[in-house]
Design an enzyme around this catalytic site. Structure first.
Site, PDB file in Angstrom:
ATOM      1  N   ASN A   1      -2.557  -4.009  -3.974  1.00 55.86           N
ATOM      2  CA  ASN A   1      -2.029  -5.370  -3.943  1.00 55.86           C
ATOM      3  C   ASN A   1      -0.507  -5.414  -3.945  1.00 55.86           C
ATOM      4  OD1 ASN A   1      -4.537  -6.502  -3.771  1.00 55.86           O
ATOM      5  ND2 ASN A   1      -4.655  -7.135  -5.901  1.00 55.86           N
TER       6      ASN A   1
ATOM      7  N   HIS B   1     -10.550  -1.203 -10.931  1.00 57.81           N
ATOM      8  CA  HIS B   1     -10.386  -2.256  -9.929  1.00 57.81           C
ATOM      9  C   HIS B   1     -11.267  -1.956  -8.727  1.00 57.81           C
ATOM     10  CE1 HIS B   1      -7.814  -4.349  -6.677  1.00 57.81           C
ATOM     11  NE2 HIS B   1      -8.704  -5.187  -7.163  1.00 57.81           N
TER      12      HIS B   1
END
Length: 583
Positions: free
Chosen positions: A483, A433
């Site tokens: 997140n 990511h």
């Protein structure tokens, strides 16, 4: 310790040597000022004395540390920095005004107790002003001077001199925005403590991920240590009781650590360890990685959007021959032109040399042919965040790529394991990511599914090192680290829009408070625009599917914005349109 007679008048007095009081004393002492520190706890006095001694001698007069308020007589200014309790603060302020003659400026560091009410209760409202500190101060950190209608001009001037003397940066935030920003940030910190308590990842991984992934000046657990776990616990409890919002219920790990006397920096033990001077000790390094990484020479990037282009730029600059595969020849060409433009801007900014730009562009090619990935050692998928699209792409990659090729997905809100299963070779699949913009952001979250091979993880670590990125590893889970913590914070900010009696400028005021008060690179609303309101809504939805709690409830306001076509920075219409160029 108690003195028998008054000492030479100090320039500054500080009452309460907890996290804030000690930090102010250190700043004033380092700047060469005479300081008297008063605290009724002998252990606190001893601790501050040890830290000053460990820090080494300076040219400044040695601070006087005492439990005798009488030594404040004749001070040019006295700061009250005791815990956030109205009765305690009122009692201390009255002791100060009982010792110091009228006209002596008295500054309270209250954050929650109404300043005007304290000024009245002190008996000398003209002499009292406030200093709003969002975290324990360090040199240059933000502080808001606060005056009431009753504050005298002389006290206001003395407050400004205090900021200059301590080397603090004056900011203007406002009481309600400051309270909102503090609640948002404390909620974020509390969730970080709860995530640690779950055993998902170690504390240093949480702090590194949030610091590099969100640009925070310090990780949330480190900041909790600096604030003091007992102080943070009290603030969270107060918010919980006043609002009824369970997200402020202190994480159980805070209760346990406080019970063990691990209060953070002030005791030397908290989420991290601190030396005798109060300096953060480095985390112990783990054992060397003995698993052999697979060699990575040629890299494939699947996709042509902003993330795919950024990753292709990073890999090409790092010297990897890179092929970018798009849905069409035109999209591939446009992607290469965008990378060339980005590298040109990087040369202008001095981030890369013209020679590096030339070499990177020579290493990069674009195509619409998936077969071009057949001879890559590592392929990074960066297509749309749609589970069906990703599964389709990984099925194709499993068929096209050579055995042993590492297959990576850039997702953070979808399942790495689902991609791995679709590929037919789950041992070869890992999550990488990257953060946007990839050429700038230093963090990569490496997410491993249950079947990810150790050699593939080792390859991912070595590859990120070669890109000069900092990698943080975590198990495959919706949201990973950043997140899963960031979006409840952003959702809480969006909830302010629905608060009864909400400020008409709550968006701007909240962003300013978070940015100026806590030193974050941008406030929550500007960050939502930067991420993209449509992307943010999609992540909220996926987090809520996986974790159906109030913390992750998607924002109705965000859904309405997206329906209306306001997507944020990408189409120059969003929550902070005033800060963006005209359409």
């Amino acid at each position: 310790m108690t003195a028998q007679s008054p000492l030479p008048a100090p320039a500054f007095g500080i009452v309460g040597l907890g996290s804030v009081g000690e930090a102010l004393l250190v700043l004033l002492h380092a700047a060469g000022h005479r300081v008297v520190g008063v605290d009724t706890d002998p252990e606190v006095l001893a601790r501050v004395g040890r830290r000053l001694k460990a820090a080494g001698a300076t040219d400044a007069p040695e601070p006087v540390l005492t439990d005798d308020h009488a030594l404040l007589h004749g001070a040019a200014l006295v700061v009250e920095a005791v815990p956030e309790d109205r009765a305690v603060k009122t009692g201390v302020l009255r002791r100060i005004t009982g010792v110091c003659p009228p006209g002596t400026p008295v500054i309270t560091t209250t954050a929650a107790v109404p300043l005007t009410r304290l000024a009245i209760a002190s008996g000398r409202p003209a002499d009292l002003a406030g200093l709003r500190l969002f975290t324990p101060p360090t040199a240059g950190s933000p502080a808001e001077p606060v005056r009431t209608a009753l504050t005298s001009a002389e006290t206001a001037t003395a407050l400004d001199r205090l900021l200059d003397a301590a080397g603090l940066t004056a900011v203007e935030v406002g009481t309600r925005p400051a309270a909102d920003a503090t609640a948002l940030v404390l909620g974020l910190f509390n969730r970080a403590a709860a995530l640690l308590d779950e055993g998902y990842v170690p504390g240093h991984a949480i702090d590194t991920a949030m610091r590099l992934g969100c640009g925070l000046p310090a990780g949330p657990l480190e900041t909790l240590d600096r604030i003091g776990l007992d102080t943070a616990h009290a603030a969270l409890t107060d918010l919980w009781q006043r609002t009824g919002d369970s997200s402020f219920a202190p994480a159980p790990v805070l209760d346990r650590m406080i019970g063990e006397g691990r209060l953070g920096r002030k005791t030397g033990r908290g989420f991290h360890s601190w030396d005798e001077t109060g300096t953060l000790l480095p985390e112990p390094t783990g054992a060397p990685d003995e698993i052999t990484a697979r060699p990575v020479h040629r890299v494939g990037v699947l996709g042509s959007g902003a993330m795919a282009r950024g990753i292709a730029e990073v890999t090409a600059v790092a010297g990897h021959p890179t092929v970018l595969v798009a849905r069409s020849t035109d999209k591939a060409r446009d992607a290469l032109e965008a990378v060339a433009g980005s590298l040109t801007r990087a040369v202008r900014r001095g981030k890369v040399t013209p020679a590096v730009r030339t070499e990177a562009l020579a290493a990069l090619q674009g195509t619409a042919r998936l077969a071009a990935l057949a001879d890559c050692d590592l392929v990074i998928e960066a297509v749309a965040e749609d589970p069906d699209v990703k599964r389709e792409m990984f099925t194709a990659l499993g068929e096209v790529c050579a055995p042993g090729t590492v297959l990576a997905t850039t997702t953070s809100s979808l399942s790495v394991a689902a991609c791995a299963e679709a590929s037919g070779r789950p041992a070869d699949v890992v999550g990488l990511h990257f953060f946007n913009p990839a050429p700038v952001m230093r963090l990569v979250e490496i997410a491993h599914a249950p079947d990810t091979a150790p050699a593939v993880l080792a390859t991912a670590r070595a590859f990120c090192r070669g890109l000069r990125k900092t990698a943080v590893e975590c198990p495959d889970r919706t949201g990973f680290i950043v997140n899963s913590l960031l979006f409840p914070y952003l959702g809480a900010a969006l909830a302010l829009l629905d608060r009864p009696g909400a400020d008409d400028r709550v968006v701007e005021h909240t962003d300013t408070a978070v940015q100026h008060g806590f030193g974050y690179p941008m406030g929550p609303f500007a960050l939502l625009d930067t991420i993209g309101l449509d992307v943010s809504l999609a992540i909220q939805n996926r987090l809520y599917e996986r974790f159906p709690t109030p913390d992750h409830l998607p924002s109705p306001a965000l859904a309405e914005l997206v329906t209306a076509g306001l997507l944020g920075r990408k189409n120059r219409w969003g929550l902070r349109t005033a800060s963006l160029p005209a359409r």
